[in-house]
Design an enzyme around this catalytic site. Structure first.
Site, PDB file in Angstrom:
ATOM      1  CG  ASP A  20      -0.375  -2.188   6.689  1.00 37.84           C
ATOM      2  OD1 ASP A  20      -1.495  -2.483   7.138  1.00 37.84           O
ATOM      3  OD2 ASP A  20      -0.148  -1.138   6.051  1.00 37.84           O
ATOM      4  CG  PHE A  61      -1.989   1.001   1.187  1.00 38.95           C
ATOM      5  CD1 PHE A  61      -3.220   0.693   0.623  1.00 38.95           C
ATOM      6  CD2 PHE A  61      -1.794   2.286   1.678  1.00 38.95           C
ATOM      7  CE1 PHE A  61      -4.224   1.639   0.554  1.00 38.95           C
ATOM      8  CE2 PHE A  61      -2.791   3.236   1.611  1.00 38.95           C
ATOM      9  CZ  PHE A  61      -4.021   2.907   1.049  1.00 38.95           C
ATOM     10  NE  ARG A 112     -10.282  -2.671  -3.251  1.00 36.95           N
ATOM     11  CZ  ARG A 112      -9.726  -2.032  -2.222  1.00 36.95           C
ATOM     12  NH1 ARG A 112      -8.542  -2.407  -1.780  1.00 36.95           N
ATOM     13  NH2 ARG A 112     -10.324  -1.035  -1.638  1.00 36.95           N
ATOM     14  CE1 TYR A 122      -9.512   3.017   6.232  1.00 35.79           C
ATOM     15  CE2 TYR A 122      -8.576   4.080   8.167  1.00 35.79           C
ATOM     16  CZ  TYR A 122      -8.465   3.651   6.859  1.00 35.79           C
ATOM     17  OH  TYR A 122      -7.285   3.851   6.193  1.00 35.79           O
ATOM     18  CE  LYS A 123      -8.294   0.059   4.434  1.00 31.71           C
ATOM     19  NZ  LYS A 123      -6.853  -0.016   4.234  1.00 31.71           N
TER      20      LYS A 123
END
Ligand SMILES: *Cc1c(COP(=O)(O)O)cnc(C)c1O
Length: 411
Positions: free
Chosen positions: A196, A124, A370, A221-222
């Site tokens: 991560d 990322f 996605r 928040y995911k």
């Protein structure tokens, strides 16, 4: 595979009872919980209580009266239970980006004779940007970022590497990297690991302690449904605590913040990884949202996630969509995270056309569509409808409409 077969699977789903805990809009199939988890009823009620009663009426006394001051530790313990971390090693604070800064610096201090930070080329981007920022600040002799492809990764872990910084699940393809194996390999060469886990925390069983991970970060928040921009978390294995200070040495990480001493003295344990005053509104919604995981077995979550993505692929095949898209995610279950990614030259427009029909996935530049599979609130029947809507959009070429062509600021 008929709709009635799919409904029968839903009928036997042990996680089906979790869906009513979420506030999902009608006529929406949400396949983007890997980017922003939805609102829970508990978080909504907590937000109202925190704003109206705690902040509104109890004002500053709430730091003690409603234990605002303990939220970073309390949430850390709850998240720790979902990622295989024994108590006292996880704390909730800041964003992944900021926490990476603290932890990369920590690793370099713990391993002072080495300077190389080894990372995957397709990490990322923020992970790489933060490492680049540290290089600028400290100089190449203290922090040197080395990027490698997946094929080069294991060979590149050698005795010059200070830190191996890895994404547990690739944010685009959803590929899982072997945490235990790569951590062991790094340790054999005297390197530390920083994982991560943004795309695995809350999506699958993660075992930081058992895999002997050194350091980790993740966001809430995911898959953890904390709310937009909700704070991230830091994991520091107990054996590495209290040895070095971290550079964002703010007062909340001080041994006694309310002594207001002029001299920094880091708090004991993982508390040292706090910097400034926590954002209580989003910590409170996160704290409440985590109750959706009460009584949940992460192996059950994982099993349903693979079931949902497998049904998605079977239906794509059955409806002839396979040839239209290039699957970027691994077919093998052991390697597949909780999402599927497909390449298509018109991925952006297809994503927009899907959203217009109530199926929310997302687009990642340059050409990736996605879909995230979140077992706490998705049913198999929703997957059935989502793939049928996708087939309709492709077959009718509905995505070629003008309205779906222009990218917005956030994609
Ligand atoms: C979402 C995500 C981030 C985001 O970082 P923030 O600082 O929270 O914006 C970082 N790393 C990975 C792997 C992610 O998936």
């Amino acid at each position: 595979m008929k709709l009635s077969d799919i409904q029968a699977i839903d009928g036997n789903d042990p996680l089906a009872g979790k869906k009513p805990l979420f506030e999902l809009p009608e006529q929406t199939i949400y396949l983007d919980g890997n980017s922003l988890g939805p609102l829970t009823k508990a978080a909504k009620a907590r937000a109202k209580a925190v704003v109206e009663q705690q902040w509104g009426e109890d004002l500053i006394t709430s730091w003690n009266k409603h234990q605002w001051i303990d939220l970073p530790q309390r949430i850390g313990t709850k998240i720790g239970a979902l990622i295989g971390a024994a108590e006292g090693q996880v704390i909730c604070a800041d964003s992944i980006s900021i926490n990476l800064f603290k932890l990369i610096a920590t690793a370099l201090s713990l391993n002072p004779k080495r300077s190389i930070v080894l990372a995957q080329k397709d990490s990322f981007p923020t992970d790489l940007y933060v490492a680049q920022g540290l290089t600028e600040l400290l100089g190449q002799h203290r922090c040197e970022l080395k990027l490698v492809s997946d094929e080069q990764l294991t060979d590149a872990i050698d005795e010059d590497v200070a830190l191996v910084m890895l994404n547990h699940v690739n944010y685009k393809s959803g590929e899982i990297y072997p945490m235990e194996e790569l951590t062991a390999l790094a340790h054999e060469q005297g390197a530390l690991t920083l994982w991560d886990i943004a795309h695995s925390a809350g999506a699958m069983k993660v075992e930081l302690d058992r895999c002997k991970v050194d350091l980790a970060v993740g966001c809430s928040y995911k898959y953890l449904n904390g709310g937009p921009g909700a704070p991230a978390f830091v994991y520091v294995a107990r054996r590495h605590q209290n040895k070095v200070e971290q550079p964002l040495s703010g007062w909340m990480g001080h041994a006694s913040p309310f002594a207001f001493s002029g001299e920094y003295q880091g708090a004991e344990g993982v508390n040292r990884y706090l910097s400034g005053t926590p954002g209580i509104l989003s910590m409170a919604t996160l704290d409440a949202a985590l109750s959706a995981f009460d009584g949940v077995n992460m192996l059950g979550v994982r099993q349903k996630s693979l079931g949902l993505s497998s049904v998605f692929l079977i239906l794509m095949d059955k409806l002839g969509l396979e040839q239209e898209f290039e699957l970027l995610s691994p077919q093998e279950h052991e390697l597949r995270g909780s999402q599927l990614a497909f390449a298509h030259p018109d991925a952006y427009a297809i994503c927009q056309a899907l959203i217009a029909r109530g199926v929310i996935g997302d687009f990642r530049a340059p050409d990736v569509l996605r879909f995230g599979f979140t077992p706490l609130y998705l049913s198999f029947e929703e997957i059935w409808h989502a793939v049928h809507i996708l087939a309709d959009i492709i077959n009718t070429k509905a995505y070629t409409a003008e309205a779906f062509q222009t990218p917005q600021k956030v994609t």
